[in-house]
Write a protein that holds these residues in place. Structure first.
Motif, mmCIF file in Angstrom:
data_model
loop_
_atom_site.group_PDB
_atom_site.id
_atom_site.type_symbol
_atom_site.label_atom_id
_atom_site.label_comp_id
_atom_site.label_asym_id
_atom_site.label_seq_id
_atom_site.Cartn_x
_atom_site.Cartn_y
_atom_site.Cartn_z
ATOM 1 N N TYR A 118 0.840 -1.189 0.000
ATOM 2 C CA TYR A 118 0.000 0.000 0.000
ATOM 3 C C TYR A 118 0.880 1.246 0.000
ATOM 4 O O TYR A 118 1.802 1.373 0.823
ATOM 5 N N TYR A 119 0.558 2.146 -0.924
ATOM 6 C CA TYR A 119 1.321 3.370 -1.096
ATOM 7 C C TYR A 119 0.424 4.586 -0.854
ATOM 8 O O TYR A 119 -0.713 4.615 -1.322
ATOM 9 N N CYS A 120 0.942 5.582 -0.157
ATOM 10 C CA CYS A 120 0.235 6.850 -0.146
ATOM 11 C C CYS A 120 0.912 7.770 -1.161
ATOM 12 O O CYS A 120 2.088 7.600 -1.484
ATOM 13 N N ALA A 121 0.140 8.697 -1.672
ATOM 14 C CA ALA A 121 0.626 9.574 -2.725
ATOM 15 C C ALA A 121 -0.025 10.941 -2.597
ATOM 16 O O ALA A 121 -1.125 11.068 -2.064
ATOM 17 N N ALA A 122 0.667 11.951 -3.111
ATOM 18 C CA ALA A 122 0.205 13.335 -3.012
ATOM 19 C C ALA A 122 0.054 13.957 -4.387
ATOM 20 O O ALA A 122 0.953 13.830 -5.230
ATOM 21 N N ALA A 123 -1.087 14.619 -4.588
ATOM 22 C CA ALA A 123 -1.367 15.311 -5.840
ATOM 23 C C ALA A 123 -1.560 16.799 -5.546
ATOM 24 O O ALA A 123 -2.439 17.168 -4.765
ATOM 25 N N PHE A 124 -0.777 17.640 -6.185
ATOM 26 C CA PHE A 124 -0.855 19.080 -5.930
ATOM 27 C C PHE A 124 -2.193 19.646 -6.380
ATOM 28 O O PHE A 124 -2.683 19.323 -7.472
ATOM 29 N N ASN A 125 -2.758 20.490 -5.558
ATOM 30 C CA ASN A 125 -4.037 21.124 -5.860
ATOM 31 C C ASN A 125 -3.813 22.360 -6.715
ATOM 32 O O ASN A 125 -4.081 23.481 -6.290
ATOM 33 N N GLY A 126 -3.296 22.175 -7.931
ATOM 34 C CA GLY A 126 -2.985 23.313 -8.777
ATOM 35 C C GLY A 126 -4.116 23.722 -9.700
ATOM 36 O O GLY A 126 -4.140 24.833 -10.218
ATOM 37 N N ASN A 127 -5.077 22.819 -9.883
ATOM 38 C CA ASN A 127 -6.202 23.088 -10.771
ATOM 39 C C ASN A 127 -7.486 22.691 -10.051
ATOM 40 O O ASN A 127 -7.880 21.527 -10.071
ATOM 41 N N PRO A 128 -8.143 23.650 -9.402
ATOM 42 C CA PRO A 128 -9.318 23.325 -8.573
ATOM 43 C C PRO A 128 -10.433 22.623 -9.335
ATOM 44 O O PRO A 128 -11.242 21.922 -8.736
ATOM 45 N N SER A 129 -10.489 22.802 -10.655
ATOM 46 C CA SER A 129 -11.565 22.191 -11.425
ATOM 47 C C SER A 129 -11.247 20.750 -11.829
ATOM 48 O O SER A 129 -12.126 20.013 -12.263
ATOM 49 N N SER A 130 -10.006 20.343 -11.654
ATOM 50 C CA SER A 130 -9.623 18.992 -12.051
ATOM 51 C C SER A 130 -10.058 17.985 -11.008
ATOM 52 O O SER A 130 -9.955 18.230 -9.803
ATOM 53 N N ARG A 131 -10.536 16.846 -11.461
ATOM 54 C CA ARG A 131 -10.943 15.774 -10.556
ATOM 55 C C ARG A 131 -10.146 14.503 -10.834
ATOM 56 O O ARG A 131 -10.535 13.420 -10.398
ATOM 57 N N ASP A 132 -9.063 14.647 -11.546
ATOM 58 C CA ASP A 132 -8.260 13.454 -11.839
ATOM 59 C C ASP A 132 -7.785 12.785 -10.558
ATOM 60 O O ASP A 132 -7.714 11.558 -10.482
ATOM 61 N N TRP A 133 -7.448 13.610 -9.551
ATOM 62 C CA TRP A 133 -7.000 13.034 -8.287
ATOM 63 C C TRP A 133 -8.114 12.226 -7.647
ATOM 64 O O TRP A 133 -7.869 11.188 -7.026
ATOM 65 N N TYR A 134 -9.358 12.713 -7.789
ATOM 66 C CA TYR A 134 -10.521 12.101 -7.160
ATOM 67 C C TYR A 134 -10.772 10.707 -7.712
ATOM 68 O O TYR A 134 -11.160 9.790 -6.986
ATOM 69 N N PHE A 135 -10.534 10.558 -9.015
ATOM 70 C CA PHE A 135 -10.792 9.272 -9.652
ATOM 71 C C PHE A 135 -9.553 8.387 -9.692
ATOM 72 O O PHE A 135 -9.560 7.353 -10.351
ATOM 73 N N GLY A 136 -8.507 8.816 -8.982
ATOM 74 C CA GLY A 136 -7.354 7.938 -8.821
ATOM 75 C C GLY A 136 -6.431 7.860 -10.012
ATOM 76 O O GLY A 136 -5.769 6.832 -10.211
ATOM 77 N N SER A 137 -6.367 8.926 -10.801
ATOM 78 C CA SER A 137 -5.432 8.948 -11.915
ATOM 79 C C SER A 137 -4.024 9.076 -11.368
ATOM 80 O O SER A 137 -3.619 10.121 -10.871
ATOM 81 N N ALA A 138 -3.266 7.993 -11.467
ATOM 82 C CA ALA A 138 -1.945 7.958 -10.830
ATOM 83 C C ALA A 138 -1.016 9.023 -11.374
ATOM 84 O O ALA A 138 -0.112 9.490 -10.665
ATOM 85 N N SER A 139 -1.226 9.437 -12.616
ATOM 86 C CA SER A 139 -0.304 10.387 -13.238
ATOM 87 C C SER A 139 -0.310 11.749 -12.565
ATOM 88 O O SER A 139 0.643 12.508 -12.690
ATOM 89 N N VAL A 140 -1.379 12.105 -11.862
ATOM 90 C CA VAL A 140 -1.428 13.420 -11.202
ATOM 91 C C VAL A 140 -0.851 13.371 -9.791
ATOM 92 O O VAL A 140 -0.705 14.406 -9.148
ATOM 93 N N TYR A 141 -0.557 12.187 -9.321
ATOM 94 C CA TYR A 141 0.064 12.054 -8.002
ATOM 95 C C TYR A 141 1.574 12.120 -8.191
ATOM 96 O O TYR A 141 2.189 11.166 -8.674
ATOM 97 N N ARG A 142 2.127 13.209 -7.774
ATOM 98 C CA ARG A 142 3.545 13.464 -8.065
ATOM 99 C C ARG A 142 4.486 12.800 -7.067
ATOM 100 O O ARG A 142 5.594 12.424 -7.408
#
Length: 130
Positions: free
Chosen positions: A94-118
């Motif tokens: 199990y890994y935790c990951a962080a996605a920067f809140n740079g685009n408030p309208s983006s929901r990629d983080w919400y749906f688990g798009s790994a590419s936005v987790y830096r």
């Protein structure tokens, strides 16, 4: 840079519980949405849960809904994953990951798009025996 360190993994029998924790350091924790992912042996990494920077919104993979709960404490720079009613198929790293809140309208983080987790932690092993 954000450094993430997971803890709390271990061996548990099916039906048991574990609580994972992830401690963050470096940049401002509340600037990041946080997620948990897992990787089982021989399988690709998959999304488990995500939480908004504020803690007000969460999302879960269908396979863990109703059993897992993600939460965060911005004052302590931590994010947790409470796992109940564990099943053998929950076994993995199990890994935790962080996605920067740079685009408030983006929901990629919400749906688990790994590419936005830096930023990613090193992982913690969870093993559920049958």
């Amino acid at each position: 840079q954000v450094q993430l360190v997971e803890s709390g993994g271990g061996l548990v029998q099916a039906g048991g519980s574990l609580r994972l924790s992830c401690a963050a350091s470096g940049r401002t924790f509340s600037n990041y949405h946080m997620g948990w992912f897992r990787q089982a042996p021989g399988k690709e990494r998959e999304f488990v849960a995500a939480i908004r920077w504020s803690g007000l919104n969460t999302n879960y993979a269908d396979s863990v809904k109703g059993r897992f709960t993600i939460s965060r404490d911005n004052a302590k720079n931590t994010v947790q994953l409470q796992m109940n009613s564990l099943k053998p198929e929950d076994t993995g790293i199990y890994y935790c990951a962080a996605a920067f809140n740079g685009n408030p309208s983006s929901r990629d983080w919400y749906f688990g798009s790994a590419s936005v987790y830096r930023y990613w932690g090193q992982g913690t092993q969870v093993t559920v025996s049958s």
